[in-house]
Design a protein around this motif. Structure first.
Motif, PDB file in Angstrom:
ATOM      1  N   ASN A 136      -9.811  10.629  -0.272  1.00 26.03           N
ATOM      2  CA  ASN A 136     -10.834  10.177  -1.209  1.00 26.03           C
ATOM      3  C   ASN A 136     -10.299   9.057  -2.098  1.00 26.03           C
ATOM      4  O   ASN A 136     -10.998   8.081  -2.398  1.00 26.03           O
ATOM      5  N   LEU A 137      -9.040   9.205  -2.525  1.00 25.84           N
ATOM      6  CA  LEU A 137      -8.414   8.159  -3.347  1.00 25.84           C
ATOM      7  C   LEU A 137      -8.345   6.844  -2.569  1.00 25.84           C
ATOM      8  O   LEU A 137      -8.650   5.773  -3.102  1.00 25.84           O
ATOM      9  N   HIS A 138      -7.944   6.940  -1.293  1.00 21.90           N
ATOM     10  CA  HIS A 138      -7.846   5.738  -0.449  1.00 21.90           C
ATOM     11  C   HIS A 138      -9.203   5.044  -0.324  1.00 21.90           C
ATOM     12  O   HIS A 138      -9.312   3.819  -0.455  1.00 21.90           O
ATOM     13  N   ASN A 139     -10.229   5.839  -0.044  1.00 26.32           N
ATOM     14  CA  ASN A 139     -11.540   5.244   0.202  1.00 26.32           C
ATOM     15  C   ASN A 139     -12.124   4.594  -1.048  1.00 26.32           C
ATOM     16  O   ASN A 139     -12.708   3.508  -0.980  1.00 26.32           O
ATOM     17  N   LEU A 140     -11.963   5.246  -2.189  1.00 25.93           N
ATOM     18  CA  LEU A 140     -12.450   4.661  -3.442  1.00 25.93           C
ATOM     19  C   LEU A 140     -11.676   3.383  -3.751  1.00 25.93           C
ATOM     20  O   LEU A 140     -12.257   2.369  -4.167  1.00 25.93           O
ATOM     21  N   CYS A 191      -4.114   3.991  -5.365  1.00 27.76           N
ATOM     22  CA  CYS A 191      -3.142   4.005  -4.266  1.00 27.76           C
ATOM     23  C   CYS A 191      -1.805   4.581  -4.720  1.00 27.76           C
ATOM     24  O   CYS A 191      -1.163   5.356  -4.003  1.00 27.76           O
ATOM     25  N   GLN A 192      -1.386   4.183  -5.913  1.00 25.94           N
ATOM     26  CA  GLN A 192      -0.125   4.717  -6.425  1.00 25.94           C
ATOM     27  C   GLN A 192      -0.218   6.220  -6.661  1.00 25.94           C
ATOM     28  O   GLN A 192       0.734   6.969  -6.407  1.00 25.94           O
ATOM     29  N   GLU A 193      -1.386   6.671  -7.116  1.00 24.14           N
ATOM     30  CA  GLU A 193      -1.601   8.114  -7.292  1.00 24.14           C
ATOM     31  C   GLU A 193      -1.526   8.836  -5.944  1.00 24.14           C
ATOM     32  O   GLU A 193      -0.963   9.933  -5.848  1.00 24.14           O
ATOM     33  N   SER A 194      -2.080   8.235  -4.916  1.00 27.94           N
ATOM     34  CA  SER A 194      -2.030   8.866  -3.588  1.00 27.94           C
ATOM     35  C   SER A 194      -0.599   8.955  -3.072  1.00 27.94           C
ATOM     36  O   SER A 194      -0.214   9.944  -2.452  1.00 27.94           O
ATOM     37  N   LEU A 195       0.217   7.933  -3.354  1.00 31.68           N
ATOM     38  CA  LEU A 195       1.617   7.978  -2.935  1.00 31.68           C
ATOM     39  C   LEU A 195       2.372   9.111  -3.611  1.00 31.68           C
ATOM     40  O   LEU A 195       3.224   9.768  -3.007  1.00 31.68           O
ATOM     41  N   GLU A 196       2.054   9.355  -4.885  1.00 28.61           N
ATOM     42  CA  GLU A 196       2.710  10.443  -5.602  1.00 28.61           C
ATOM     43  C   GLU A 196       2.356  11.808  -5.005  1.00 28.61           C
ATOM     44  O   GLU A 196       3.149  12.755  -5.082  1.00 28.61           O
ATOM     45  N   ALA A 197       1.184  11.903  -4.391  1.00 33.11           N
ATOM     46  CA  ALA A 197       0.733  13.185  -3.845  1.00 33.11           C
ATOM     47  C   ALA A 197       1.270  13.445  -2.439  1.00 33.11           C
ATOM     48  O   ALA A 197       1.175  14.569  -1.941  1.00 33.11           O
ATOM     49  N   LEU A 198       1.817  12.428  -1.776  1.00 35.39           N
ATOM     50  CA  LEU A 198       2.223  12.559  -0.379  1.00 35.39           C
ATOM     51  C   LEU A 198       3.738  12.578  -0.243  1.00 35.39           C
ATOM     52  O   LEU A 198       4.438  11.833  -0.937  1.00 35.39           O
ATOM     53  N   THR A 199       4.226  13.420   0.668  1.00 34.79           N
ATOM     54  CA  THR A 199       5.659  13.457   0.933  1.00 34.79           C
ATOM     55  C   THR A 199       6.101  12.149   1.591  1.00 34.79           C
ATOM     56  O   THR A 199       5.293  11.399   2.133  1.00 34.79           O
ATOM     57  N   SER A 200       7.404  11.916   1.587  1.00 33.49           N
ATOM     58  CA  SER A 200       7.916  10.618   2.034  1.00 33.49           C
ATOM     59  C   SER A 200       7.610  10.329   3.498  1.00 33.49           C
ATOM     60  O   SER A 200       7.500   9.165   3.888  1.00 33.49           O
ATOM     61  N   LEU A 201       7.474  11.370   4.320  1.00 36.86           N
ATOM     62  CA  LEU A 201       7.204  11.160   5.743  1.00 36.86           C
ATOM     63  C   LEU A 201       5.779  11.513   6.131  1.00 36.86           C
ATOM     64  O   LEU A 201       5.456  11.601   7.320  1.00 36.86           O
ATOM     65  N   HIS A 202       4.911  11.709   5.161  1.00 37.22           N
ATOM     66  CA  HIS A 202       3.519  12.014   5.496  1.00 37.22           C
ATOM     67  C   HIS A 202       2.904  10.785   6.179  1.00 37.22           C
ATOM     68  O   HIS A 202       3.022   9.665   5.686  1.00 37.22           O
ATOM     69  N   PRO A 203       2.250  10.974   7.336  1.00 36.92           N
ATOM     70  CA  PRO A 203       1.697   9.814   8.052  1.00 36.92           C
ATOM     71  C   PRO A 203       0.743   8.967   7.219  1.00 36.92           C
ATOM     72  O   PRO A 203       0.674   7.749   7.398  1.00 36.92           O
ATOM     73  N   ASP A 204       0.026   9.595   6.277  1.00 37.82           N
ATOM     74  CA  ASP A 204      -1.002   8.851   5.537  1.00 37.82           C
ATOM     75  C   ASP A 204      -0.430   7.991   4.419  1.00 37.82           C
ATOM     76  O   ASP A 204      -1.187   7.237   3.783  1.00 37.82           O
ATOM     77  N   ARG A 205       0.878   8.067   4.189  1.00 37.21           N
ATOM     78  CA  ARG A 205       1.475   7.087   3.267  1.00 37.21           C
ATOM     79  C   ARG A 205       1.250   5.670   3.790  1.00 37.21           C
ATOM     80  O   ARG A 205       1.165   4.715   3.013  1.00 37.21           O
ATOM     81  N   TYR A 206       1.156   5.551   5.113  1.00 36.27           N
ATOM     82  CA  TYR A 206       0.863   4.250   5.722  1.00 36.27           C
ATOM     83  C   TYR A 206      -0.381   3.636   5.094  1.00 36.27           C
ATOM     84  O   TYR A 206      -0.397   2.440   4.754  1.00 36.27           O
ATOM     85  N   PHE A 207      -1.446   4.432   4.941  1.00 35.22           N
ATOM     86  CA  PHE A 207      -2.700   3.900   4.411  1.00 35.22           C
ATOM     87  C   PHE A 207      -2.554   3.517   2.935  1.00 35.22           C
ATOM     88  O   PHE A 207      -3.189   2.557   2.481  1.00 35.22           O
ATOM     89  N   SER A 208      -1.726   4.255   2.206  1.00 34.03           N
ATOM     90  CA  SER A 208      -1.463   3.877   0.809  1.00 34.03           C
ATOM     91  C   SER A 208      -0.807   2.501   0.755  1.00 34.03           C
ATOM     92  O   SER A 208      -1.199   1.631  -0.034  1.00 34.03           O
ATOM     93  N   TYR A 209       0.201   2.289   1.605  1.00 34.04           N
ATOM     94  CA  TYR A 209       0.872   0.983   1.654  1.00 34.04           C
ATOM     95  C   TYR A 209      -0.104  -0.112   2.088  1.00 34.04           C
ATOM     96  O   TYR A 209      -0.122  -1.214   1.520  1.00 34.04           O
ATOM     97  N   MET A 210      -0.910   0.189   3.104  1.00 38.49           N
ATOM     98  CA  MET A 210      -1.849  -0.798   3.619  1.00 38.49           C
ATOM     99  C   MET A 210      -2.847  -1.216   2.540  1.00 38.49           C
ATOM    100  O   MET A 210      -3.114  -2.411   2.336  1.00 38.49           O
ATOM    101  N   LEU A 211      -3.393  -0.233   1.816  1.00 41.53           N
ATOM    102  CA  LEU A 211      -4.383  -0.537   0.787  1.00 41.53           C
ATOM    103  C   LEU A 211      -3.749  -1.243  -0.406  1.00 41.53           C
ATOM    104  O   LEU A 211      -4.380  -2.115  -1.016  1.00 41.53           O
TER     105      LEU A 211
END
Length: 1124
Positions: free
Chosen positions: A506-510, A534-554
């Motif tokens: 949800n954070l990514h999409n908003l 996006c920075q908030e989403s990174l804080e919620a995800l572990t370092s190897l979580h696949p969806d960190r990719y989308f945080s970086y992309m956004l």
């Protein structure tokens, strides 16, 4: 009558026990029959394992003295040990009867009944006969009833326990505990009966615990564990000890708030126990019963599922407890699938996702339409396939997911809102792939319908809101529409719990929607919030979580959007850093990372950032890794064509290196990125002579693994999803072993660069017999790099040529070739000449000047052309000024007057062909022709037979020429001819398949000979092929830099030198070129000289010059030489 039996014996044949009473509160290990002789002696049968049948087979024979034993006193007893027995077990039935009642039955078996025991009516089937002393060869051996204290205490304990069970009087249970404790006290450490004594006491105390007497359950389970430790695997009572411990753990789980750890251990123990309990035994029926494994499975299936290794291990154990046919198997499959899919979402291992899909497929197969879980399992399988599509970009997965969602909607309403919502997501994804407007329109409608079924208060309201917003944003990026989308995203986020594991979506999409609105309104608060989300989403995800990719992309998109508006260099640097992080993120799938790397390269070019070359290198590396995961050649091509704008990467990368004056790196990049299909296939046919002399074992391992992967390349992809999945999993398993073996080889001295992309020094070997000219057609610049025999590469710029010019030139050539084919042979092809003049003036003349001026390359030397992009569709070899000299003394020279031209798909292909020249064999020549191809393969070719006869006459007799034509020229026959002969002349219809180039083909009598067939035909001793057929050297329109055509396929299969064609061949005039070619080719061979395939380029050059008056221009230009 006893006096009449004096000195006589009775022979009892005990056949079976029927309806044997079993203790309700204990699990006996076996049973036996006991006959009392007197107060001090008795006969005992062996202890037998209890079966689950209503009768127990005996098969014992006992002979008793009638004078010593006045009547039959018999007991049925159960034993709690199969090995050494402690005490006498428990009496479950007694019988006393006179002998007279047994001796009037003749030779027939009969039953004697024991008194009823509860609901049991035990009986014994036997035979009885009186025998004389002389017949008594084996009288019974009797046991003494005099026993030790341990046995007496144990028997007393069994008796008290049985009384407790019958009367439910707790005092008897307490007495049983006391007696069993006394027995254990007599068993010192190392005593052979210690395990049995421990088990008896633990079981009695467990009953106290069950009755809520204040027993220490820790000490009870400890007693069972001690007993199990004393009965290791192989001990006859090992299975029953495991069973007792399981029962204790189950009771503890049930009475102590369903603490999961106890049922976890029970499941693991049950998994060990089941193989030790043969079918048909009483122990197995108890173990698999409602209070055994069934209870464990149901309890485990009711536990919450997480992604921990412990949980996944438990789910595997539970599945092992549910064999095929188990009513619980589909649920166990579902739970394990959930667990491994969850781990995939956190860690990104494709093996987890593949396993999940395997289990989901089986669950669907176990629950046919009408089953209450059918709809749910369809949805789950579809969702997992959609996730795999997102990770691997295989269109089969997406299409199957959509079909499954449609099926789920058709069969039920149990989870209709999920089917609607998930089908909408899948259609939106397909819209992004195929741009079919109906998909996104329908997706929005489905999401709206799902939202009606999930009103506020529904736990999935936030999820449905989010998906509707996503579809609306996909359909329209207009500012006014974005306001509605952002409001929907905010509402969705409001309804999402802070601890929801998918809140980051949800954070990514908003964030994405706010960034899009910023590009319209340029309101700084939008982009600031987008970055913060996006920075908030990174804080919620572990370092190897696949969806960190989308945080970086956004984040990259946000910083780049702000840079475009505010022009702060720090934002561009931050954008590049997030490009780097996204494309390198190891747990995200290759397709997403490739998209990001491609965009990185594009933006670095736009803003002239120093990271452009790094971005291109990342693109090429990711592409190589991604394509290698595909098991078949056709699926690899699908993978390479799935990314918009990515086809130009190799030439754009080379152009970038050229513009940075790094010509060596440009050569390496263009080689690394072009012809990937051939490169990957060639890795599996790497010559291993040097490796075999260094380490023969590892060479053998590499060869075997390579053979498996090479064989898999040409296999047909199964239409059955489960079969295709299994093949892909096996391919990936072998690929992993292959890669590990390659790493091992690189650790050997002298093999550090084994199968790594070749360096410039490696590639320069292609120019050993003449320079190679790489023509780079990039959107950023068009130029040539000359790789000389030695020294540094030379750059030749084309200042007046752009990619747009090349595309126009390519179309103009196609048009004029078609037009020329309609003209009379004697007519001048003025427009075609004008195009060839442009090629000469703008492209080839600047190259010739450098070759002559800088490299001092003498006239009639050989050169090799390696065109890229649109250059592949331009007849560079035919470049011609069509002008007279300035002094009017003759015409100006054209390219083929100055140099002998050949082509090569890549530099590596040329090097590989030369490497295979080490061994020469006696030449053999075959002409293969098909004038009457099979149905649907083209019209009859009337000149084929005369062409074959012409060739046969020109070939030296020493080559033993043979002909394959007519009914013999079949697909199999042609393949065999290619395999057996070193020289081939092929005359037939040729067809380049523009939709699927690997289906490009030669027409044969029965069915076509395809490019795939040729590629699978490994012929390392083959030398030369003349392809007298249309379109044999025409590249793939969609991926021109892959150079996928029939001539390249023959070169890959082993033919070092190939003559191919660029367009349609005119049968009426081709014979002139063929005749002139072979006359020049064999000019020395007629007098006993060696047939030399390296003369092919020279012979073709001479032939096309020789037939100028007979053959029109476009039919002379049609033939090109490829290879050495």
């Amino acid at each position: 009558m006893l006096s009449s039996w004096e000195g006589r014996y009775i022979r009892l044949e005990l056949i079976r026990v029927n309806d044997l009473p079993l203790p309700s509160e204990r699990i006996p290990a076996g049973f036996y029959v006991s006959i009392n002789v007197d107060s001090r002696r008795r006969w005992k049968s062996p202890v037998r394992v209890l079966s689950s049948d209503e009768s127990e087979v005996l098969g014992d024979i006992v002979i008793l003295s009638l004078c010593e034993i006045p009547k039959l006193s018999m007991e049925l007893r159960v034993s709690y040990e199969l090995g050494r027995m402690l005490g006498n077990g428990e009496v479950v039935a007694k019988l006393e009867t006179l002998w007279d009642e047994l001796l009037d039955r003749g030779d027939q078996s009969f039953d004697i009944s024991f008194p009823p025991v509860g609901d049991y009516h035990p009986s014994l089937t036997l035979k009885a006969a009186v025998i004389h002393p002389c017949e008594n060869q084996n009288s019974a051996l009797f046991d003494s009833i005099v026993e030790c204290d341990i046995a007496r205490y144990t028997d007393a304990g069994h008796e008290q326990f049985a009384t407790y069970v019958a009367s439910n009087t707790v005092s008897h249970l307490n007495y049983a505990v006391q007696h069993f404790q006394l027995a254990l006290d007599q068993c010192q450490v190392g005593h052979p009966d210690q395990a049995a004594a421990l088990t008896n006491l633990a079981w009695a105390r467990l009953q106290c615990y069950i009755q809520n007497n204040l027993e220490d359950i820790d000490s009870i389970t400890s007693l069972f564990r001690q007993a199990l430790a004393l009965r290791p695997q192989g001990h006859p009572d090992h299975p029953s000890s495991i069973c007792h411990l399981i029962q204790a753990l189950i009771w503890r789980y049930s009475k102590e708030n369903f603490t999961a750890v106890y049922i976890h251990e029970s499941a693991q123990l049950a998994c060990k126990l089941l193989p030790l309990c043969p079918e048909g035994t009483y122990l197995r029926s108890i173990v698999t019963g409602a209070s055994g494994v069934d209870f464990v499975i149901r309890a485990c299936n009711n536990l919450s599922t997480d992604t921990s290794d412990e949980c996944i291990h438990l789910r595997r154990v539970v599945l092992e407890l549910c064999p095929l046919g188990s009513e619980y198997r589909h649920k166990a499959l579902h739970e394990l699938a959930q667990a491994v899919e969850g781990r995939f979402k956190q860690c990104g291992s494709i093996d987890d996702l593949d396993e999940c899909i395997q289990h989901r497929r089986e669950a669907v197969s176990l629950c046919p339409e009408g089953h209450p879980e059918y709809e749910t399992y369809l949805n789950n399988l579809a969702l997992s396939l959609k996730i795999r599509f997102d990770y691997q970009c295989n269109s089969h997965d997406l299409n199957e997911a959509i079909s499954l969602y449609e099926e789920a909607l058709r069969v039920g309403n149990k989870c209709r809102e999920f089917s609607l919502d998930n089908l909408g997501l899948a259609l939106r994804t397909r819209f992004n792939q195929c741009n079919e407007v109906n998909d996104i329109v329908r997706a929005i409608g489905l999401h709206r319908e799902a939202l009606i079924l999930c009103p506020p208060g529904n736990p999935y309201h936030d999820y449905t809101l989010n998906n509707l917003a996503l579809a609306l944003q996909t359909k329209s990026d207009a500012s006014e529409d974005l306001n509605e989308v952002i409001d929907l995203y905010r509402d969705s986020l409001l309804f999402t719990r802070l601890d929801d594991p998918e809140r980051h979506i949800n954070l990514h999409n908003l964030s994405s929607a706010l960034r899009s609105r910023f590009t319209h309104t340029q309101k700084n608060e939008d982009i600031e919030e987008a970055i913060q989300l996006c920075q908030e989403s990174l804080e919620a995800l572990t370092s190897l979580h696949p969806d960190r990719y989308f945080s970086y992309m956004l984040l990259q998109e946000a910083y780049l959007s702000r840079y475009r508006v505010q022009c702060k260099s720090a934002d561009l640097s931050l954008a590049v850093e997030n490009f780097r992080l996204a494309s390198r993120h190891p747990t995200q799938g290759f397709p997403e990372r490739i998209k990001e790397a491609v965009e990185w390269a594009r933006q670095a070019e736009v803003y002239r950032h120093d990271s452009a070359l790094e971005a291109y290198q990342m693109c090429l590396q990711l592409f190589d890794n991604h394509v290698m995961t595909r098991s078949t050649i056709i699926s690899r091509r699908e993978a390479t064509t799935a990314f918009r704008g990515a086809q130009s990467l190799p030439v754009d990368a080379a152009s970038c290196a050229v513009r940075r004056d790094n010509l060596r790196y440009a050569v390496e990049l263009v080689e690394q990125g072009r012809g990937q299909q051939w490169s990957l296939a060639s890795r599996l046919r790497t010559p291993l002579e040097d490796l075999e002399s260094t380490n023969s074992n590892i060479a053998h391992t590499f060869s075997e693994l390579s053979k498996y992967l090479a064989d898999a390349q040409g296999s047909t992809v199964s239409t059955d999803g489960a079969t295709a999945d299994q093949a892909a999993i096996e391919y990936r398993r072998i690929t992993t072993q292959w890669e590990a073996t390659v790493s091992e080889i690189r650790n050997l001295q002298g093999f550090s660069r084994f199968l790594l992309p070749p360096s410039y020094e490696d590639l320069q070997a292609a120019a050993r017999h003449g320079p190679v000219i790489i023509l780079i057609g990039s959107q950023y610049s068009c130029s040539a790099i000359i790789v000389p025999t030695s020294g540094e590469p030379r750059h030749v710029s084309f200042p007046r040529i752009t990619l747009t010019h090349l595309e126009t030139l390519k179309k103009d050539f196609a048009r004029e070739i078609r037009q020329a084919s309609r003209m009379r042979p004697e007519e001048t092809r003025k427009e075609l000449q004008a195009l060839l003049r442009t090629v000469w003036d703008e492209i080839m003349l600047p190259i010739v000047i450098v070759l002559q001026r800088d490299l001092r390359l003498t006239c009639r030397s050989r050169i090799w052309l390696c065109p890229t992009a649109a250059f592949t569709s331009i007849p560079l070899h035919a470049a011609h000024p069509f002008r007279t000299k300035a002094d009017s003394r003759g015409r100006e020279l054209c390219l083929e007057d100055v140099y002998i031209c050949s082509y090569t798909p890549t530099l590596s292909a040329l090097i590989r062909s030369r490497q295979m020249m080490k061994t020469r064999v006696t030449p053999s020549f075959v002409t293969v022709g098909q004038s009457s191809p099979g149905a649907g393969q083209g019209e009859a070719l009337l000149t084929i037979d005369s062409e074959l006869e012409l060739v046969r006459e020109l070939v030296p007799a020493t080559a033993n020429p043979i002909t394959l034509s007519g009914d013999d020229a079949t697909r199999a026959g042609a393949l065999d001819a290619l395999q057996r002969n070193t020289w081939v002349h092929l005359a037939c219809h040729g067809k380049q398949d523009r939709e699927q180039p690997y289906n490009s083909r030669f027409a044969m009598r029965d069915e076509p000979l395809t490019l795939l067939d040729i590629m699978e035909n490994d012929t390392p001793h083959a030398e030369f092929a003349f392809l007298s057929a249309c379109h044999t050297a025409v590249g793939d329109e969609e991926t021109p830099d892959e150079v996928i055509h029939l001539a390249a396929g023959l070169q890959f299969s082993g033919f070092k030198s190939v003559i191919g064609t660029l367009w349609v061949v005119d049968d009426a005039v081709v014979k002139h070129v063929v005749k002139a070619f072979y006359e020049n080719m064999f000019s020395d061979s007629k007098d006993g000289g060696v047939m030399d395939y390296t003369k092919a380029a020279w012979a073709l050059n001479r032939a096309t010059n020789a037939v100028k008056t007979k053959v029109p221009l476009e039919q002379r230009m049609v033939f090109i030489h490829i290879g050495v």
